[in-house]
Every structure is written in structure tokens, then in C-alpha cells.
Design an enzyme around this catalytic site. Sequence first.
Site, mmCIF file in Angstrom:
data_model
loop_
_atom_site.group_PDB
_atom_site.id
_atom_site.type_symbol
_atom_site.label_atom_id
_atom_site.label_comp_id
_atom_site.label_asym_id
_atom_site.label_seq_id
_atom_site.Cartn_x
_atom_site.Cartn_y
_atom_site.Cartn_z
ATOM 1 C CE1 TYR A 153 -15.684 -2.582 30.355
ATOM 2 C CE2 TYR A 153 -17.331 -2.430 28.620
ATOM 3 C CZ TYR A 153 -16.907 -2.949 29.827
ATOM 4 O OH TYR A 153 -17.712 -3.841 30.504
ATOM 5 C CE LYS A 197 -14.711 -5.961 30.322
ATOM 6 N NZ LYS A 197 -14.636 -6.888 31.460
HETATM 7 N N1 LIG Z 1 -22.493 -3.509 34.484
HETATM 8 C C1 LIG Z 1 -22.597 -3.777 33.194
HETATM 9 O O1 LIG Z 1 -23.482 -3.259 32.470
HETATM 10 C C2 LIG Z 1 -21.645 -4.735 32.553
HETATM 11 C C3 LIG Z 1 -21.900 -5.143 31.225
HETATM 12 C C4 LIG Z 1 -21.019 -6.015 30.604
HETATM 13 C C5 LIG Z 1 -19.928 -6.483 31.289
HETATM 14 N N2 LIG Z 1 -19.714 -6.094 32.576
HETATM 15 C C6 LIG Z 1 -18.518 -6.608 33.231
HETATM 16 O O2 LIG Z 1 -18.843 -7.166 34.486
HETATM 17 C C7 LIG Z 1 -17.726 -7.049 35.370
HETATM 18 C C8 LIG Z 1 -18.163 -6.427 36.671
HETATM 19 O O3 LIG Z 1 -18.696 -5.136 36.384
HETATM 20 P P1 LIG Z 1 -19.595 -4.331 37.413
HETATM 21 O O4 LIG Z 1 -20.642 -3.667 36.622
HETATM 22 O O5 LIG Z 1 -19.954 -5.208 38.568
HETATM 23 O O6 LIG Z 1 -18.538 -3.213 37.885
HETATM 24 P P2 LIG Z 1 -18.395 -2.453 39.298
HETATM 25 O O7 LIG Z 1 -17.832 -1.117 38.950
HETATM 26 O O8 LIG Z 1 -19.662 -2.509 40.077
HETATM 27 O O9 LIG Z 1 -17.300 -3.322 40.064
HETATM 28 C C9 LIG Z 1 -15.952 -3.331 39.666
HETATM 29 C C10 LIG Z 1 -15.111 -3.688 40.872
HETATM 30 O O10 LIG Z 1 -13.733 -3.781 40.445
HETATM 31 C C11 LIG Z 1 -12.937 -3.190 41.473
HETATM 32 N N3 LIG Z 1 -11.633 -2.754 40.943
HETATM 33 C C12 LIG Z 1 -11.338 -1.607 40.296
HETATM 34 N N4 LIG Z 1 -10.021 -1.561 40.011
HETATM 35 C C13 LIG Z 1 -9.480 -2.706 40.487
HETATM 36 C C14 LIG Z 1 -8.164 -3.241 40.510
HETATM 37 N N5 LIG Z 1 -7.126 -2.572 39.961
HETATM 38 N N6 LIG Z 1 -7.971 -4.452 41.078
HETATM 39 C C15 LIG Z 1 -9.015 -5.128 41.630
HETATM 40 N N7 LIG Z 1 -10.270 -4.671 41.679
HETATM 41 C C16 LIG Z 1 -10.506 -3.468 41.088
HETATM 42 C C17 LIG Z 1 -13.752 -2.018 41.987
HETATM 43 O O11 LIG Z 1 -13.335 -1.621 43.282
HETATM 44 C C18 LIG Z 1 -15.155 -2.612 41.973
HETATM 45 O O12 LIG Z 1 -15.487 -3.206 43.223
HETATM 46 C C19 LIG Z 1 -16.700 -6.232 34.612
HETATM 47 O O13 LIG Z 1 -15.747 -7.076 34.028
HETATM 48 C C20 LIG Z 1 -17.523 -5.528 33.549
HETATM 49 O O14 LIG Z 1 -16.765 -5.172 32.409
HETATM 50 C C21 LIG Z 1 -20.543 -5.233 33.219
#
Ligand SMILES: NC(=O)c1ccc[n+]([C@@H]2O[C@H](COP(=O)([O-])OP(=O)(O)OC[C@H]3O[C@@H](n4cnc5c(N)ncnc54)[C@H](O)[C@@H]3O)[C@@H](O)[C@H]2O)c1
Length: 268
Positions: free
Chosen positions: A161, A165
Amino acid sequence: MTTADRFNLAGKVALITGAAGGIGRVTAARLADEGASVVVTDIDEQACNELTDELTAQGHRALGTALDVTDKDSADAAVATAASTLGHVDLLINNAIVACPVPQKLHEAPISLWNTDLDVIVKGAVHCCQAVLPSMMERRAGAIVNVVSVNAFAFYGHPSYSAAKAALVSFTRSLAVEYGPFGIRANAVNPGTIRTPAWAEQEAKDPAVFDALTQWYPLGRIGSPEDVAAAICFLASGSASWITGSVLTVDGGLTAGNSVMARSVEGN
Ligand SMILES: NC(=O)c1ccc[n+]([C@@H]2O[C@H](COP(=O)([O-])OP(=O)(O)OC[C@H]3O[C@@H](n4cnc5c(N)ncnc54)[C@H](O)[C@@H]3O)[C@@H](O)[C@H]2O)c1
């Protein structure tokens, strides 16, 4: 929200990937609140349609369409559907991920984990950018916001990951430099821990996981999807018109330093 908190996106068409997830859902709603027409995309088509219905019921212009970012044809088709229904995509938010389990040992991590992270995070963003850039170049305008992570800059336990990123940060800079002359901006939003369904597995194992993480955050809390959505809307908006190739960190101070270490040195 006060008027001072607003970013004007009226008349813009915004496409967000992974819109059915924790940050995606809130960002889609915020983009709509700021006046954008929103292309709600996710691999989960039913969730897209439900969110689209919610936004439409609130009086917003929204279109739900399935988009698997790992499939270039799927990205092209979603962008074409958006163009024929809402208009050309002005703003692209690359947000999708698959929440993978954290491997216990780096040398034992299955290669499938690496493939998933690199396919969804890196190639997924490439596919979506390739789908929107020709029309942005033609119109000499556009903004791309890539959602990265503090894991891109330091190791917090998830090698594939983190590497994906970090590659997305690099790709953001490539986009900024290559397409700046076409009036297209590309930036990254860099969140720390945000409570979303991506954490479901860890939270099921340890319901106190967010309390445990809070100690690392100078602002005394972990983040919310709203914190990230605001940063995304800012970078997508005209308020950021001279900002490109940058990374906006939204981490409650996590990466500003290490207070636990500082306190141990001071003996407090
Ligand atoms: N939650 C955290 O702590 C956190 C921290 C830093 C960065 N982020 C980043 O924020 C963003 C959103 O994360 P989140 O926590 O909301 O994740 P989440 O798991 O809640 O949502 C991810 C979404 O992506 C969709 N997805 C999966 N595979 C896919 C594909 N092949 N094509 C299209 N959609 C697809 C899933 O169905 C899901 O709805 C990500 O880029 C994540 O890396 C999150």
C-alpha cells in the site's frame, strides 16, 4: 458550514472513483453541495446507484455508473457515459482502494497483495487520467486530485500500500508538469487515519483501535471523511488555481513530529 468554508464548483462535472466507500461517499456529497454535477463511480454498482438516488433526492445533479478502475475499458466507458449525460469531466478524484489485510511479515506477503495495490491505486489512477485527459486538454482546463496517504512518505505497516501510494505521489507530479501547459492541475490529498469501512477488519479485531491511534495525533483525534472531502474540494476549486503538483497533508499533525518520542527524551 459557513459561507467562508465553501468552494465554488458550480458548473463543474466531477467524477470520483471508489465513491461508495467512507471518504468517497462524503466527498461525492460535498462536491455536490459545492455545486458540481457528480459522477458517482465505484466497482459496487448498487452502492453507486443508491448514493446517486440520495444525491438526486436532495436536488443535486448526479449520475451513478459502475467503474472498475483496474479495467481501462471500464474507465473509458464511465467517462463517455458522463460526457453524454452530464458533460465533459472537469474534475477527477482518484480515490478507490481495496482495503487489504496488513501482512504479518513482508517476506511472506503474497504477491497478489502487491498486484492488488499496484493495480487499483497506481494503474487505476492512470486509467482514469487517460480517460479524462484528452477532453481536458482540448478544453485547456481541468483538475485532478489523487487521494494518497501518509503511508506514501513513511512506513506504518503496509508495504505494498505504501509503495503504491508513493507511486501515486510521483504520478501526481508527472501529471502536474506534463499537463500544466494545458491548464490542467494535479494535486494529492494526504490523509492520516480516517474512520471508514476500510478499517472494518482491524476494528472487528480490536474495537479500541481508534482510541489507541489517537495518542499519535497532536490534534487529539483521528480524522473524519469530512476532513478529507474539504481538502479535496479546495484543491479541485478555483481557490487553488495556482496550486499544482503539491501534496496537501490532512493528518491532524501526525507527520509533523513524534510527541511520544519527544516526551520520552524530556522525561515527561
Ligand atoms: N481510511 C483511512 O484511514 C485512509 C487514510 C489515508 C488515505 N486513505 C485513502 O482514502 C481513499 C478512500 O479510502 P476509504 O477509507 O474511504 O476506503 P473504503 O474502503 O471505505 O472505500 C474504498 C472504495 O473503493 C471501491 N473499490 C474497490 N476496488 C475498486 C475498483 N477496482 N474500482 C473502483 N472502485 C473500487 C470499494 O468498493 C469502496 O467503495 C483511499 O485512496 C485510501 O487509500 C484512507
